[in-house]
Design an enzyme around this catalytic site. Structure first.
Site, PDB file in Angstrom:
ATOM      1  N   VAL A   1       0.850  -1.193   0.000  1.00 45.10           N
ATOM      2  CA  VAL A   1       0.000   0.000   0.000  1.00 45.10           C
ATOM      3  C   VAL A   1       0.888   1.246   0.000  1.00 45.10           C
ATOM      4  O   VAL A   1       2.102   1.152   0.170  1.00 45.10           O
ATOM      5  CB  VAL A   1      -0.932   0.019   1.233  1.00 45.10           C
ATOM      6  CG1 VAL A   1      -1.909  -1.157   1.179  1.00 45.10           C
ATOM      7  CG2 VAL A   1      -0.147  -0.014   2.530  1.00 45.10           C
ATOM      8  N   CYS A   2       0.266   2.404  -0.185  1.00 41.30           N
ATOM      9  CA  CYS A   2       0.992   3.671  -0.149  1.00 41.30           C
ATOM     10  C   CYS A   2       1.508   3.907   1.270  1.00 41.30           C
ATOM     11  O   CYS A   2       0.801   3.564   2.211  1.00 41.30           O
ATOM     12  CB  CYS A   2       0.076   4.837  -0.533  1.00 41.30           C
ATOM     13  SG  CYS A   2      -0.432   4.765  -2.251  1.00 41.30           S
TER      14      CYS A   2
END
Lengths: 77, 264
Positions: free
Chosen positions: A12-13
């Site tokens: 994920v970011c």
């Protein structure tokens, strides 16, 4: 021209960008990096951040249900 | 190669264009010596350790006293312990990537050159003039980049010294003020935030030296900070060609010079 692939499924970011950036540092100038992502926000964030660092985004493709491929050309001198 | 935990731990600084993975690897390979684990040193140590500077040397012969804690929070829970050893515990808890060398004694003319030899950058976080002159002179002789800072009450100063290139501490201050004319922090007092800010600035300069931002350093510049008025003033300073140490006239540490006014 060399071509590399980076499978970031499950990431994920901001780690999608961090890992893309680290891979881009490793590979030769002007080579191609294909990044596979399944985290939707990263589909916008990674190309934007990569461009900010001077690389070229050649394409963003949806390659499956919740799966994307971003094609980047590493900047040269 | 950075492992997965390191990528996560340092992600926020790897993202920064000027740092990246390359910069992070430089930090992990770097060795910084922090002389004094008091107010300035506490602040510097925590950010250097957090940033992943691979080796930290910590020199301090003092023990943690309750009157230190308002400005030296890394020593929490370690009253009575040596400060270098106490600081090591903090660093190990914060970041296992950092190797800590402890020197639980004070610097003196006989040990200073040997101490600084294996490090890339030295931080002067001491609180007295003889240590400052001794560290400066040894760093010039050993060609070690040095970041000096000093704090009193609400004020502080900081300068970065690249020996042979920029003005050294002795170019600015040829000798210590006469004994008794300058109060120590024990007499004059000190606010914790002042040491925190100046020590943090020292860590920032150290990282910039390691990362190679040579034209962005506080070289030939004394930054004077007044935290009561919040004025930050940069003063241009110059190398003094008559400076006894950085002109090369004095070629070694002469032990008897580091008392009283420390004049060479």
């Amino acid at each position: 021209m060399k071509k590399y692939q980076l499978d970031l499924r499950g990431e994920v970011c901001p780690y999608t960008f961090v890992k893309t950036k680290l891979k881009l540092e490793e590979i030769e100038e002007n080579s191609i990096l294909e990044v596979i992502l399944d985290h939707e926000p990263a589909v916008k964030d990674v190309p934007r951040s990569v461009k900010e660092e001077g690389h070229e985004v050649l394409g963003v493709e949806k390659i499956g249900e919740n799966l994307w491929k971003i094609i980047i050309r590493k900047k040269g001198k | 190669m950075l492992n997965d935990e390191q990528i996560k731990r340092y992600s926020r600084q790897i993202i920064i264009p000027e740092i990246g993975g390359k910069g992070q690897k430089k930090l992990l390979k770097a060795k910084v010596l922090v002389i004094g684990a008091g107010g300035l040193g506490s602040a510097a140590i925590q950010y250097l350790a957090g940033a992943g500077v691979g080796t930290l040397g910590i020199v301090d012969g003092d023990k943690v006293d309750i009157s230190n804690l308002h400005r030296q929070p890394i020593h929490v829970g370690n009253l009575g312990e040596n400060k270098a050893l106490s600081a090591k515990k903090f660093v190990e808890t914060l970041n296992p990537d950092v190797r800590v060398d402890t020197y639980p004694f004070n610097i003196d003319p006989s040990n200073i050159r040997e101490l600084i030899k294996k490090y890339d950058v030295v931080l002067d976080c001491t609180d007295n003039f003889s240590s400052r002159f001794l560290i400066n002179d040894a760093c010039v002789l050993e060609r070690k980049p040095l970041v000096h800072a000093a704090v009193l009450r609400f004020e502080g100063q900081i300068i970065t010294i690249l020996p042979g290139e920029s003005a050294c501490y002795r170019c600015l201050f040829r000798r210590a003020p006469p004994p008794g004319t300058t109060p120590s922090c024990r007499e004059a007092g000190i606010i914790g935030m002042a040491t925190g800010i100046l020590g943090t600035l020292q860590a920032m300069e150290a990282i910039k030296i390691i990362l190679g931002f040579k034209d962005k350093l506080l070289t030939n510049t004394l930054l004077y900070v007044d935290l009561l008025t919040m004025e930050f003033t940069k003063m241009k300073v110059k190398r003094d060609e008559n400076c006894p140490i950085c002109s090369g006239k004095v070629k070694e540490i002469i032990p008897e010079k580091y008392v009283d006014r420390c004049e060479l």
